[in-house]
Structures are given as structure tokens and as C-alpha cells.
Design a protein around this motif. Structure first.
Motif, PDB file in Angstrom:
ATOM      1  N   VAL A   1      -2.722  -4.499   4.611  1.00  0.00           N
ATOM      2  CA  VAL A   1      -2.256  -5.291   3.475  1.00  0.00           C
ATOM      3  C   VAL A   1      -2.909  -4.788   2.189  1.00  0.00           C
ATOM      4  N   GLY A   2      -4.208  -4.506   2.251  1.00  0.00           N
ATOM      5  CA  GLY A   2      -4.891  -3.977   1.079  1.00  0.00           C
ATOM      6  C   GLY A   2      -4.324  -2.644   0.646  1.00  0.00           C
ATOM      7  N   PHE A   3      -4.007  -1.792   1.626  1.00  0.00           N
ATOM      8  CA  PHE A   3      -3.446  -0.479   1.302  1.00  0.00           C
ATOM      9  C   PHE A   3      -2.099  -0.607   0.607  1.00  0.00           C
ATOM     10  N   VAL A   4      -1.225  -1.454   1.118  1.00  0.00           N
ATOM     11  CA  VAL A   4       0.102  -1.637   0.529  1.00  0.00           C
ATOM     12  C   VAL A   4      -0.016  -2.139  -0.913  1.00  0.00           C
ATOM     13  N   SER A   5      -1.055  -2.922  -1.178  1.00  0.00           N
ATOM     14  CA  SER A   5      -1.239  -3.489  -2.515  1.00  0.00           C
ATOM     15  C   SER A   5      -1.994  -2.575  -3.463  1.00  0.00           C
ATOM     16  N   SER A   6      -2.479  -1.445  -2.975  1.00  0.00           N
ATOM     17  CA  SER A   6      -3.346  -0.585  -3.788  1.00  0.00           C
ATOM     18  C   SER A   6      -2.545   0.253  -4.770  1.00  0.00           C
ATOM     19  N   SER A   7      -3.222   0.666  -5.848  1.00  0.00           N
ATOM     20  CA  SER A   7      -2.594   1.461  -6.899  1.00  0.00           C
ATOM     21  C   SER A   7      -3.161   2.869  -7.000  1.00  0.00           C
ATOM     22  N   GLY A   8      -4.331   3.113  -6.412  1.00  0.00           N
ATOM     23  CA  GLY A   8      -5.011   4.387  -6.583  1.00  0.00           C
ATOM     24  C   GLY A   8      -4.408   5.505  -5.757  1.00  0.00           C
ATOM     25  N   SER A   9      -4.644   6.735  -6.192  1.00  0.00           N
ATOM     26  CA  SER A   9      -4.217   7.910  -5.421  1.00  0.00           C
ATOM     27  C   SER A   9      -5.223   8.234  -4.323  1.00  0.00           C
TER      28      SER A   9
END
Length: 259
Positions: free
Chosen positions: A70-78
Motif C-alpha cells: 500500500v505504501g509503495f502504490v502511494s509513493s511518489s519517489g523514483s
């Protein structure tokens, strides 16, 4: 940008310490995502001083695989850093890890050396680190300078020339950097496995990645302190021995059947 994804369950003091450490990092282009697996309101006091710099996401069950996904899907960083809530990084930790991912094109998954005491870290640094002759809790305990069976099994023997970076087949995932596109290709952590056995989610992911030709690396000079005695977290630490053993066997059986 580096997105730091922190799954948290049953902890407040160590989470507060971690968030303070992240606020002081020399790398400033950081997005911090706290994925809360607790009952609603549990983290209100712990996060009160950090709300301006943290994205707080709740999930409805204690499942670290689900929380990380869930955190990954919400992340913005490369770039992505999965960091457990009982870790204490030094001020350069994020900059070092992100810098190594940027510097070495073949490195898209980078595991840190996790230590549990200053004495352990000093012992690790005191030995000759050629090949697999170092030791740490990251790959199983052994005498200083003597690789354990677990190390020997998971070290491939490949090393990046001119750097203390080694290829590995397996590693705990509590302090691991990824390039975002690389992690997306992995398919993420197996939420069903954790729901079923409550352990081995990192070994399953890395087994699957390695089988697909996706290589992982370990950086000896990228270190992070693990507060192994911090209360809370996974119930395997405080649970009955036989229940823990049963869950580990179930996790092994699950992995064996899948892979």
C-alpha cells in the motif's frame, strides 16, 4: 525523490525516534509514508510532532506485506526505502543508499548491514571483509571473520569492483532500497503468505526475484541500527515457541509449494 515507507504496528517510542532521525537526514528530498496497522487513534500522540512531514495511511489489518505494498502504490519517489519502525538510521543513511542506487546502474535493490549493538558493528568493521568473511545478524550470526552456513548459501561470490557491494540471494527487508520500477517488476510482497504464516515475506519476495533474474546487492558500509528489544511489532518475537516454529514451518511449506 526517495520515498521512505514505514509499516508500523504496536510501536510509538521507536517510531517517534525513527521519524526524528528521518527529519534530520542530510538528504532533504524525502517523502515519508507511515502505513499504520494499528487501531484507529493509536498513533495520534506519536505522530503529533510529525504530521507536517508525514503521509499517514491506515490499513485494516496487521499485515506487513499489505502495508508495504500500500505504501509503495502511494509513493511518489523514483527510489524506495522500506524501513521498519524499530530502525535508527544515522544522518547520512538515506543519502548513502540513494547515492549508491544512482551511482551503480546494475544495483536496483540494495540491502543495508543491520546491527544491534555498537560492539557488534565494531567487530564487523574490525575483520577483513574480502569475499564472505564478514558477519552480522543480516546473514546469521557466526564468529567474527567466519561466514555462517546462511552467509555461504546466500552470497553468490559476485562483487562490484572498487566497492564493498556484494550480490546476495536473500536478505531481511527491514532496511532495503529499491529503484521504483525494479520493485514494481517484482510483483511486491505476498500478502497471502503473511496472512497465513505471519513470517518469511522477505525471503519469499527475494526468492521470487532471484528466480526471475532480478539481482539483489548488499552494501557493507551502509549500516543501520536495529533496536531488537523495542516492544511491539511482530508477535513472533513474544509468542509461544511452538507457535512460532509452526508458523515458520508453514511459511517454508508455502514458499516450497509456490516456487
Amino acid at each position: 525523490m526517495l520515498s521512505v515507507i514505514i509499516p508500523t504496528y504496536g510501536r510509538t517510542s521507536s517510531l517517534d525516534r525513527l521519524l526524528k532521525a528521518l527529519r534530520s537526514q542530510t538528504l532533504k528530498d524525502i517523502e515519508i509514508i507511515v502505513v499504520d496497522q494499528n487501531r484507529e487513534g493509536f498513533l495520534t500522540a506519536a505522530l503529533s510532532d510529525h504530521l507536517g512531514m508525514v503521509r499517514h495511511i491506515r490499513v485494516d489489518e496487521p499485515n506487513v506485506s499489505l502495508a508495504r505494498n500500500v505504501g509503495f502504490v502511494s509513493s511518489s519517489g523514483s527510489q524506495i526505502l522500506f524501513l521498519d519502525d524499530d530502525m535508527s538510521p544515522d544522518l547520512e543513511f538515506c543519502a548513502k543508499g540513494a547515492g549508491l542506487l544512482t551511482k551503480f546502474a546494475q544495483v536496483n535493490c540494495l540491502c543495508a548491514l543491520v546491527y544491534t549493538s555498537v560492539a557488534e558493528l565494531e567487530a564487523i568493521r574490525a575483520v577483513d571483509h574480502t569475499d564472505a568473511t564478514w558477519y552480522s545478524r543480516t546473514f546469521g550470526l557466526s564468529k567474527p571473520g567466519v561466514p555462517s552456513w546462511y552467509q555461504k548459501r546466500n552470497m553468490t561470490g559476485r562483487r562490484i569492483s572498487g566497492a564493498e557491494i556484494y550480490e546476495v540471494k536473500d536478505c531481511p527487508s527491514g532496511a532495503t532500497f529499491f529503484s521504483k520500477s525494479f520493485f514494481a517488476r517484482s510483483g511486491g510482497f505476498d500478502e497471502i503468505l503473511f496472512r497465513y504464516a505471519r513470517t518469511a515475506e522477505d525471503q519469499e519476495l527475494f526468492s521470487r526475484m532471484y528466480g526471475r533474474g532480478m539481482r539483489m546487492w548488499f552494501a557493507r558500509d551502509l549500516t543501520v541500527y536495529h533496536d531488537h528489544d523495542s516492544p511491539g511489532g511482530c508477535d513472533l518475537r513474544s509468542g509461544d515457541y511452538w507457535l512460532t516454529r509452526e508458523r515458520c514451518v508453514k511459511a517454508w511449506a508455502f514458499r516450497h509449494r509456490v516456487h
